[in-house]
Design a protein around this motif. Sequence first.
Motif, PDB file in Angstrom:
ATOM      1  N   ILE A   1      -0.071   5.658  -3.484  1.00  0.00           N
ATOM      2  CA  ILE A   1      -1.609   5.418  -3.008  1.00  0.00           C
ATOM      3  C   ILE A   1      -3.040   5.815  -3.477  1.00  0.00           C
ATOM      4  CG2 ILE A   1      -2.231   7.248  -0.796  1.00  0.00           C
ATOM      5  CD1 ILE A   1      -2.609   4.510   1.089  1.00  0.00           C
ATOM      6  N   GLN A   2      -2.742   7.111  -4.345  1.00  0.00           N
ATOM      7  CA  GLN A   2      -4.215   7.479  -4.490  1.00  0.00           C
ATOM      8  C   GLN A   2      -5.302   6.084  -5.573  1.00  0.00           C
ATOM      9  OE1 GLN A   2      -1.332   9.559  -4.644  1.00  0.00           O
ATOM     10  NE2 GLN A   2      -2.517  11.652  -5.070  1.00  0.00           N
TER      11      GLN A   2
ATOM     12  N   ARG B   1     -14.139   1.426   5.482  1.00  0.00           N
ATOM     13  CA  ARG B   1     -13.440   2.053   5.015  1.00  0.00           C
ATOM     14  C   ARG B   1     -11.988   1.939   4.394  1.00  0.00           C
ATOM     15  NH1 ARG B   1     -13.896   6.556   9.197  1.00  0.00           N
ATOM     16  NH2 ARG B   1     -16.099   6.416   9.517  1.00  0.00           N
ATOM     17  N   PHE B   2     -11.234   2.498   3.747  1.00  0.00           N
ATOM     18  CA  PHE B   2     -10.413   2.661   3.218  1.00  0.00           C
ATOM     19  C   PHE B   2      -9.126   2.723   4.278  1.00  0.00           C
ATOM     20  CE2 PHE B   2      -6.290   3.552   0.388  1.00  0.00           C
ATOM     21  CZ  PHE B   2      -6.019   2.291  -0.343  1.00  0.00           C
ATOM     22  N   PRO B   3      -7.685   2.596   4.205  1.00  0.00           N
ATOM     23  CA  PRO B   3      -7.589   0.907   3.504  1.00  0.00           C
ATOM     24  C   PRO B   3      -8.140  -0.183   5.344  1.00  0.00           C
ATOM     25  CG  PRO B   3      -5.863   1.728   4.194  1.00  0.00           C
ATOM     26  CD  PRO B   3      -6.384   2.818   4.757  1.00  0.00           C
ATOM     27  N   THR B   4      -8.944  -0.817   5.065  1.00  0.00           N
ATOM     28  CA  THR B   4      -8.803  -1.859   5.983  1.00  0.00           C
ATOM     29  C   THR B   4      -8.433  -3.478   6.240  1.00  0.00           C
ATOM     30  OG1 THR B   4     -11.349  -0.428   7.107  1.00  0.00           O
ATOM     31  CG2 THR B   4     -11.250  -2.807   7.825  1.00  0.00           C
TER      32      THR B   4
ATOM     33  N   VAL C   1      -1.911   9.181   4.851  1.00  0.00           N
ATOM     34  CA  VAL C   1      -0.176   9.295   3.292  1.00  0.00           C
ATOM     35  C   VAL C   1      -1.574  10.048   2.692  1.00  0.00           C
ATOM     36  CG1 VAL C   1       0.276   8.284   1.802  1.00  0.00           C
ATOM     37  CG2 VAL C   1       0.765   7.536   4.394  1.00  0.00           C
ATOM     38  N   VAL C   2      -3.113   9.741   2.283  1.00  0.00           N
ATOM     39  CA  VAL C   2      -3.634  10.109   1.465  1.00  0.00           C
ATOM     40  C   VAL C   2      -3.962  11.629   1.444  1.00  0.00           C
ATOM     41  CG1 VAL C   2      -5.640   9.822   0.103  1.00  0.00           C
ATOM     42  CG2 VAL C   2      -4.744   7.868   0.699  1.00  0.00           C
TER      43      VAL C   2
ATOM     44  N   SER D   1      -0.838  13.252  -0.498  1.00  0.00           N
ATOM     45  CA  SER D   1      -0.858  13.374  -1.416  1.00  0.00           C
ATOM     46  C   SER D   1      -1.968  14.231  -2.294  1.00  0.00           C
ATOM     47  CB  SER D   1      -1.262  11.824  -1.632  1.00  0.00           C
ATOM     48  OG  SER D   1      -0.463  10.748  -1.217  1.00  0.00           O
TER      49      SER D   1
ATOM     50  N   ASN E   1     -13.441   8.104   4.470  1.00  0.00           N
ATOM     51  CA  ASN E   1     -14.753   8.908   4.926  1.00  0.00           C
ATOM     52  C   ASN E   1     -15.743   7.811   5.998  1.00  0.00           C
ATOM     53  OD1 ASN E   1     -12.982  11.287   6.008  1.00  0.00           O
ATOM     54  ND2 ASN E   1     -13.580  11.942   3.721  1.00  0.00           N
TER      55      ASN E   1
ATOM     56  N   LEU F   1     -11.971  10.012  -3.207  1.00  0.00           N
ATOM     57  CA  LEU F   1     -11.297   9.928  -1.508  1.00  0.00           C
ATOM     58  C   LEU F   1     -12.040   9.754  -0.474  1.00  0.00           C
ATOM     59  CD1 LEU F   1      -7.514  11.367  -2.943  1.00  0.00           C
ATOM     60  CD2 LEU F   1      -8.812   8.651  -2.652  1.00  0.00           C
TER      61      LEU F   1
ATOM     62  N   VAL G   1     -14.482   6.896  -0.105  1.00  0.00           N
ATOM     63  CA  VAL G   1     -13.734   5.585   0.436  1.00  0.00           C
ATOM     64  C   VAL G   1     -12.463   5.194   1.720  1.00  0.00           C
ATOM     65  CG1 VAL G   1     -13.014   4.504  -1.854  1.00  0.00           C
ATOM     66  CG2 VAL G   1     -11.327   6.026  -0.588  1.00  0.00           C
TER      67      VAL G   1
ATOM     68  N   LEU H   1       0.847  -0.048  11.334  1.00  0.00           N
ATOM     69  CA  LEU H   1       1.877  -0.134  10.978  1.00  0.00           C
ATOM     70  C   LEU H   1       2.893   0.910  11.673  1.00  0.00           C
ATOM     71  CD1 LEU H   1       2.691  -0.136   6.671  1.00  0.00           C
ATOM     72  CD2 LEU H   1       2.927  -2.290   8.267  1.00  0.00           C
TER      73      LEU H   1
ATOM     74  N   LEU I   1      -3.754   1.396  10.120  1.00  0.00           N
ATOM     75  CA  LEU I   1      -3.339   1.552   8.274  1.00  0.00           C
ATOM     76  C   LEU I   1      -4.996   2.464   8.250  1.00  0.00           C
ATOM     77  CD1 LEU I   1      -1.911  -2.302   6.536  1.00  0.00           C
ATOM     78  CD2 LEU I   1      -1.382   0.038   6.705  1.00  0.00           C
ATOM     79  N   VAL I   2      -6.047   1.899   8.209  1.00  0.00           N
ATOM     80  CA  VAL I   2      -6.943   2.907   8.360  1.00  0.00           C
ATOM     81  C   VAL I   2      -6.909   4.678   8.384  1.00  0.00           C
ATOM     82  CG1 VAL I   2      -9.574   3.447   8.964  1.00  0.00           C
ATOM     83  CG2 VAL I   2      -8.823   1.469   8.619  1.00  0.00           C
TER      84      VAL I   2
ATOM     85  N   GLY J   1      -3.209   5.388   5.834  1.00  0.00           N
ATOM     86  CA  GLY J   1      -3.777   5.575   4.887  1.00  0.00           C
ATOM     87  C   GLY J   1      -4.580   6.690   4.686  1.00  0.00           C
TER      88      GLY J   1
ATOM     89  N   LEU K   1       0.658  -0.972  -0.102  1.00  0.00           N
ATOM     90  CA  LEU K   1       0.092  -0.111  -0.185  1.00  0.00           C
ATOM     91  C   LEU K   1       0.990   0.838   0.473  1.00  0.00           C
ATOM     92  CD1 LEU K   1      -2.810   0.457  -0.372  1.00  0.00           C
ATOM     93  CD2 LEU K   1      -2.533   0.776   2.393  1.00  0.00           C
TER      94      LEU K   1
ATOM     95  N   PHE L   1      -9.768   0.865  -5.294  1.00  0.00           N
ATOM     96  CA  PHE L   1     -10.780   0.690  -4.082  1.00  0.00           C
ATOM     97  C   PHE L   1     -12.496   0.906  -4.780  1.00  0.00           C
ATOM     98  CE2 PHE L   1     -13.177   1.114   0.212  1.00  0.00           C
ATOM     99  CZ  PHE L   1     -12.651  -0.253   0.422  1.00  0.00           C
TER     100      PHE L   1
END
Lengths: 217, 86
Positions: free
Chosen positions: A53-54, A77-80, B55-56, B59, B30, B25, B28, B43, B48-49, B52, A47, A60
């Motif tokens: 990651i977009q 919810r991403f990323p689960t 990170v997003v 970006s 929220n 975005l 996915v 991590l 990771l939720v 992510g 990931l 997804f």
Amino acid sequence: MAVLAYCITETQPEITAPHTGVRGTAIETIRIQDLQCFASQFDPQDLVGKAPIQEAALDFNRVLQELLQQIAIIPFRFPTILTDRTALSQFLTEHQAEYSEALHRLRNCVQMEIRLKLQTSTPPQATSPKSGTEYLRGRQAQHQYIDGIVARFREAAEPLAKEWRHHETAAGIRCFALVDRSDVQAFLRQMKSASVPNESEPRVTGPWPASEFLKEQ
Amino acid sequence: MPQPSEDLVIASADLDQEMTLLDILDHVLNAGVVIRGSLVISLAGVDLVFLGLDVVLTSVETALRHMRSQIPNASPSLAPSKRSPR
């Protein structure tokens, strides 16, 4: 191996699942009683260590949208990412009754969203308050102004919206309408006809999974 | 008396009008079921939720900056926020 969870649906044999998901991984199905969950085996390092990651988020979303076109879904919810299939099965078993009820209630429904921007200057006559009372009156006037805009959209949505929810965020107002999937086009036409001030920069999007309506009010 | 809004933006696959990256975005990241606890992989101690999300978001800010430079008359609402880069 770890699994990335996409969404939950009612068990329907005729559903065509996408072959691949995030980072090209194969989509698998896990069935628990009347529910099926879509997931893919996934290395968490993929990931953050590979392509942007977009891209993963868009992949997804593609999986969700392909399934949403066929059936009501409850998205994760991403990323689960869960430790393995057993962990995902365990989670589904614990929440089976709750998700079954929600999917049954939301069957054939999708969520449409209207976003309204909160202008700091609305209502237009607002100026620097000279006292606390004046500030509170200004806030009250602003809320009345926003409530009026929300009411116009709600009125326009009324014939088609089975349920309506809205809440304020830092960026503005988010309104959610639960509509029958066969009414999406009619709903969009209704929204176009709503009379609202342009400064609220209204934006209508959808159809989305009915995430805001998973719990009954 | 308000008129039907000329500035109403509709982004719907049903009208062949694509949603923006930001719309997607936002949804996915929220919306949807959140699992917390030992079932979820993390991590460096961060689920990771949430990793992510960070990170997003960073970006997206980069993407918005890029969009602003490409579209001179873009809405001010597209301006990147003042968050410091991670």
